[in-house]
Motif scaffolding. Structure first.
Motif, short mmCIF file in Angstrom:
data_model
loop_
_atom_site.label_atom_id
_atom_site.label_comp_id
_atom_site.label_asym_id
_atom_site.label_seq_id
_atom_site.Cartn_x
_atom_site.Cartn_y
_atom_site.Cartn_z
N LEU A 113 0.69 -9.57 17.36
CA LEU A 113 0.74 -8.21 16.82
C LEU A 113 -0.58 -7.91 16.10
N GLN A 114 -1.36 -7.03 16.68
CA GLN A 114 -2.69 -6.74 16.17
C GLN A 114 -2.61 -5.85 14.93
N PRO A 115 -3.48 -6.11 13.94
CA PRO A 115 -3.44 -5.32 12.70
C PRO A 115 -3.54 -3.81 12.92
N GLU A 116 -4.31 -3.39 13.91
CA GLU A 116 -4.49 -1.95 14.14
C GLU A 116 -3.25 -1.28 14.72
N TRP A 117 -2.24 -2.04 15.10
CA TRP A 117 -1.00 -1.47 15.62
C TRP A 117 -0.01 -1.09 14.52
N PHE A 118 -0.29 -1.51 13.28
CA PHE A 118 0.66 -1.32 12.17
C PHE A 118 0.37 -0.05 11.39
N ARG A 119 1.46 0.67 11.05
CA ARG A 119 1.35 1.85 10.20
C ARG A 119 2.48 1.84 9.17
N TRP A 120 2.13 2.21 7.95
CA TRP A 120 3.13 2.40 6.91
C TRP A 120 3.92 3.67 7.20
N ILE A 121 5.17 3.66 6.86
CA ILE A 121 6.00 4.86 6.89
C ILE A 121 6.08 5.34 5.45
N LEU A 122 5.53 6.53 5.20
CA LEU A 122 5.49 7.08 3.85
C LEU A 122 6.37 8.31 3.76
N SER A 123 7.09 8.40 2.65
CA SER A 123 7.87 9.59 2.33
C SER A 123 7.60 9.93 0.88
N ASN A 124 7.09 11.12 0.65
CA ASN A 124 6.72 11.54 -0.71
C ASN A 124 5.79 10.52 -1.37
N GLY A 125 4.87 9.96 -0.57
CA GLY A 125 3.89 9.02 -1.09
C GLY A 125 4.40 7.60 -1.28
N GLU A 126 5.67 7.36 -1.01
CA GLU A 126 6.27 6.03 -1.20
C GLU A 126 6.40 5.32 0.15
N LYS A 127 6.08 4.03 0.17
CA LYS A 127 6.27 3.23 1.38
C LYS A 127 7.76 2.95 1.55
N VAL A 128 8.29 3.37 2.68
CA VAL A 128 9.71 3.16 2.96
C VAL A 128 9.91 2.16 4.10
N GLY A 129 8.82 1.71 4.69
CA GLY A 129 8.89 0.74 5.78
C GLY A 129 7.58 0.73 6.54
N PHE A 136 -2.33 0.70 8.44
CA PHE A 136 -2.48 -0.45 7.53
C PHE A 136 -3.96 -0.66 7.24
N LYS A 137 -4.25 -1.13 6.07
CA LYS A 137 -5.59 -1.63 5.78
C LYS A 137 -5.65 -3.04 6.36
N PRO A 138 -6.84 -3.53 6.77
CA PRO A 138 -6.92 -4.84 7.44
C PRO A 138 -6.22 -5.98 6.70
N HIS A 139 -6.29 -6.00 5.38
CA HIS A 139 -5.70 -7.10 4.62
C HIS A 139 -4.17 -7.00 4.50
N GLU A 140 -3.55 -5.94 5.00
CA GLU A 140 -2.10 -5.76 4.84
C GLU A 140 -1.29 -6.35 5.99
N HIS A 141 -1.94 -6.72 7.07
CA HIS A 141 -1.23 -7.22 8.25
C HIS A 141 -0.50 -8.53 7.98
N LEU A 142 -1.20 -9.54 7.50
CA LEU A 142 -0.56 -10.85 7.32
C LEU A 142 0.53 -10.84 6.25
N PRO A 143 0.35 -10.16 5.11
CA PRO A 143 1.45 -10.10 4.14
C PRO A 143 2.70 -9.40 4.67
#
Length: 148
Positions: A47-63, A8-15
């Motif tokens: 839940l710390q921001p650095e613990w979050f990762r996007w799940i990407l498939s073919n460049g699309e966020k799926v979760g 995640f980028k830092p600003h993506e955690h809270l949203p």
């Protein structure tokens, strides 16, 4: 299935709370009751921001997934697969990828699951997780590190 886990980028955690609420509110509400202020505060502080990762498939966020290393385990706090991507194998792929990370660091993989979240609980059992403990509302699962 090819997936990429992207920090995640830092600003993506809270949203990300809005997606957490969308998917988890019915489960939490049914089990223990949803307290909006408590859930938001807990999400933002525990839940710390650095613990979050996007799940990407073919460049699309799926979760997204939220996980961290603890003393003797890699722990998954949260795994969200967006509704239009359910039943496509993404959750299994993420769990397998994180299990591989844990094994490479010689760590067990742990997570907790609401008992009333039957699809998730069944998935973890299917992926050979064992129930290490439980209480009225939760299963605590473990996948023990593979020794080579």
């Amino acid at each position: 299935m090819d997936i990429i886990l992207s920090q995640f980028k830092p600003h993506e955690h809270l949203p990300a709370f809005s997606e957490f609420k969308r998917y988890m509110k019915p489960i939490v509400d049914s089990a223990i009751g949803w307290d909006e202020d408590f859930q938001r505060s807990s999400f933002e502080s525990r839940l710390q921001p650095e613990w979050f990762r996007w799940i990407l498939s073919n460049g699309e966020k799926v979760g997204y997934v939220c996980s961290r290393i603890k003393s003797s385990s890699l722990h998954i706090h949260l795994l969200i697969i967006f509704e239009h991507q359910h039943r496509k194998g993404f959750a299994s792929s993420v769990i397998k990828a994180i299990k591989s990370e844990a094994n490479s660091q010689r760590l067990d993989l742990t997570l907790s699951c609401f008992k009333n979240n039957l699809p998730a609980a069944n998935l973890y059992k299917q992926l050979k997780f064992e129930i290490s403990s439980e209480d009225e509302h939760f299963y605590n699962f473990i996948s023990v590190v593979e020794h080579s």
